[in-house]
Motif scaffolding. Structure first.
Motif, PDB file in Angstrom:
ATOM      1  N   GLU A  37     -12.504   9.122  -2.816  1.00 51.54           N
ATOM      2  CA  GLU A  37     -11.467  10.151  -2.821  1.00 51.54           C
ATOM      3  C   GLU A  37     -10.163   9.575  -2.303  1.00 51.54           C
ATOM      4  N   GLY A  38      -9.108   9.728  -3.071  1.00 51.07           N
ATOM      5  CA  GLY A  38      -7.788   9.296  -2.644  1.00 51.07           C
ATOM      6  C   GLY A  38      -7.061  10.433  -1.952  1.00 51.07           C
ATOM      7  N   VAL A  39      -6.413  10.114  -0.840  1.00 48.29           N
ATOM      8  CA  VAL A  39      -5.680  11.118  -0.065  1.00 48.29           C
ATOM      9  C   VAL A  39      -4.320  10.552   0.331  1.00 48.29           C
ATOM     10  N   PHE A  40      -3.384  11.433   0.584  1.00 45.49           N
ATOM     11  CA  PHE A  40      -2.103  10.999   1.113  1.00 45.49           C
ATOM     12  C   PHE A  40      -2.315  10.464   2.521  1.00 45.49           C
ATOM     13  N   ALA A  41      -1.800   9.282   2.785  1.00 48.82           N
ATOM     14  CA  ALA A  41      -1.853   8.687   4.117  1.00 48.82           C
ATOM     15  C   ALA A  41      -0.556   7.920   4.328  1.00 48.82           C
ATOM     16  N   PRO A  42       0.242   8.327   5.294  1.00 46.12           N
ATOM     17  CA  PRO A  42       1.519   7.639   5.498  1.00 46.12           C
ATOM     18  C   PRO A  42       1.321   6.220   6.000  1.00 46.12           C
ATOM     19  N   SER A  43       2.182   5.331   5.518  1.00 45.99           N
ATOM     20  CA  SER A  43       2.118   3.936   5.966  1.00 45.99           C
ATOM     21  C   SER A  43       2.934   3.724   7.232  1.00 45.99           C
ATOM     22  N   ASP A  44       3.905   4.586   7.467  1.00 48.12           N
ATOM     23  CA  ASP A  44       4.826   4.458   8.598  1.00 48.12           C
ATOM     24  C   ASP A  44       5.578   3.131   8.597  1.00 48.12           C
ATOM     25  N   VAL A  45       5.726   2.560   7.414  1.00 46.51           N
ATOM     26  CA  VAL A  45       6.599   1.400   7.223  1.00 46.51           C
ATOM     27  C   VAL A  45       7.535   1.763   6.069  1.00 46.51           C
ATOM     28  N   ALA A  46       8.450   0.874   5.747  1.00 46.41           N
ATOM     29  CA  ALA A  46       9.384   1.126   4.640  1.00 46.41           C
ATOM     30  C   ALA A  46       8.626   1.334   3.334  1.00 46.41           C
ATOM     31  N   ASP A  47       9.209   2.109   2.428  1.00 46.59           N
ATOM     32  CA  ASP A  47       8.589   2.321   1.116  1.00 46.59           C
ATOM     33  C   ASP A  47       8.349   0.996   0.417  1.00 46.59           C
ATOM     34  N   GLN A  48       9.219   0.023   0.661  1.00 41.64           N
ATOM     35  CA  GLN A  48       9.030  -1.318   0.119  1.00 41.64           C
ATOM     36  C   GLN A  48       8.951  -2.300   1.291  1.00 41.64           C
ATOM     37  N   PRO A  49       7.731  -2.572   1.785  1.00 42.19           N
ATOM     38  CA  PRO A  49       7.607  -3.541   2.873  1.00 42.19           C
ATOM     39  C   PRO A  49       8.145  -4.906   2.441  1.00 42.19           C
ATOM     40  N   MET A  50       8.930  -5.523   3.324  1.00 43.22           N
ATOM     41  CA  MET A  50       9.629  -6.760   2.965  1.00 43.22           C
ATOM     42  C   MET A  50       9.108  -8.001   3.683  1.00 43.22           C
ATOM     43  N   THR A  51       8.052  -7.852   4.474  1.00 46.42           N
ATOM     44  CA  THR A  51       7.424  -9.010   5.121  1.00 46.42           C
ATOM     45  C   THR A  51       5.918  -8.838   5.083  1.00 46.42           C
ATOM     46  N   ALA A  52       5.205  -9.941   5.249  1.00 44.60           N
ATOM     47  CA  ALA A  52       3.748  -9.873   5.308  1.00 44.60           C
ATOM     48  C   ALA A  52       3.308  -9.012   6.486  1.00 44.60           C
ATOM     49  N   GLU A  53       3.974  -9.155   7.618  1.00 43.36           N
ATOM     50  CA  GLU A  53       3.605  -8.390   8.813  1.00 43.36           C
ATOM     51  C   GLU A  53       3.763  -6.892   8.593  1.00 43.36           C
TER      52      GLU A  53
END
Length: 180
Positions: A37-53
């Motif tokens: 089941e897929g659910v909404f889960a916020p990443s709490d990072v930028a919509d486009q992460p720009m580093t591996a970290e």
């Protein structure tokens, strides 16, 4: 004889990610029936992460959110990101898998990124939108993704995610070797 059933919560509603999780788990555990089941889960990072970290942190945050809000046997998150390595910019994804006893991190292969794409990302655009504009596609991130567009459909976003999840599941399948 009926199969054991287990539930997986995927920290995304993107069908590409949900299908990749379902395919990888079914291949690695053929005697288990998975309810994915897929659910909404916020990443709490930028919509486009720009580093591996930042990309890894986004996947970790999605798993933490799903564990706090849903009951399941497994929690999986996939976070796509980019970074500018010494050999040039590339896109990739981090995978985090948690079965409440062990957390495993995996990562997909790198896809080299044209400088024109990376420059647009540095200006604040998301990879899917840039690729849609350059290749005249629509919502490519829920289809083959940049992976398909830049490899003449030799691989897709889903196939790359499936491989990354499959390899990240190795410790769960070989628990005795990994001391799990």
């Amino acid at each position: 004889m009926s199969k054991e059933s287990q539930k997986i919560i995927v920290g995304s509603t993107n069908p590409v990610k949900i299908n990749a999780v379902s395919n990888a788990f079914s291949a690695m555990f053929p005697n288990i029936e998975f309810i994915c089941e897929g659910v909404f889960a916020p990443s709490d990072v930028a919509d486009q992460p720009m580093t591996a970290e930042e990309t890894l942190l986004g996947a970790e945050n999605r798993v933490a959110y799903t564990k706090a809000h849903f009951q399941a046997d497994w929690y999986v998150a996939i976070e796509g990101g980019v970074d500018n390595f010494s050999y040039g910019p590339a896109t990739f994804a981090y995978i985090v898998i948690d079965n409440k006893q062990h957390v495993q991190v995996g990562r997909s292969s790198n896809l080299p990124m044209p400088n024109v794409v990376y420059s647009a990302l540095c200006d604040g655009e998301e990879l899917g939108h840039v690729m849609d504009r350059l290749f005249d596609t629509e919502n490519i991130k829920q289809k083959g993704g940049a992976m398909a567009l830049l490899t003449n459909n030799s691989v897709t976003r889903e196939s790359v995610y499936t491989m990354a999840i499959t390899t990240a599941l190795a410790p769960f399948v070989n628990q005795q070797l990994f001391n799990l």
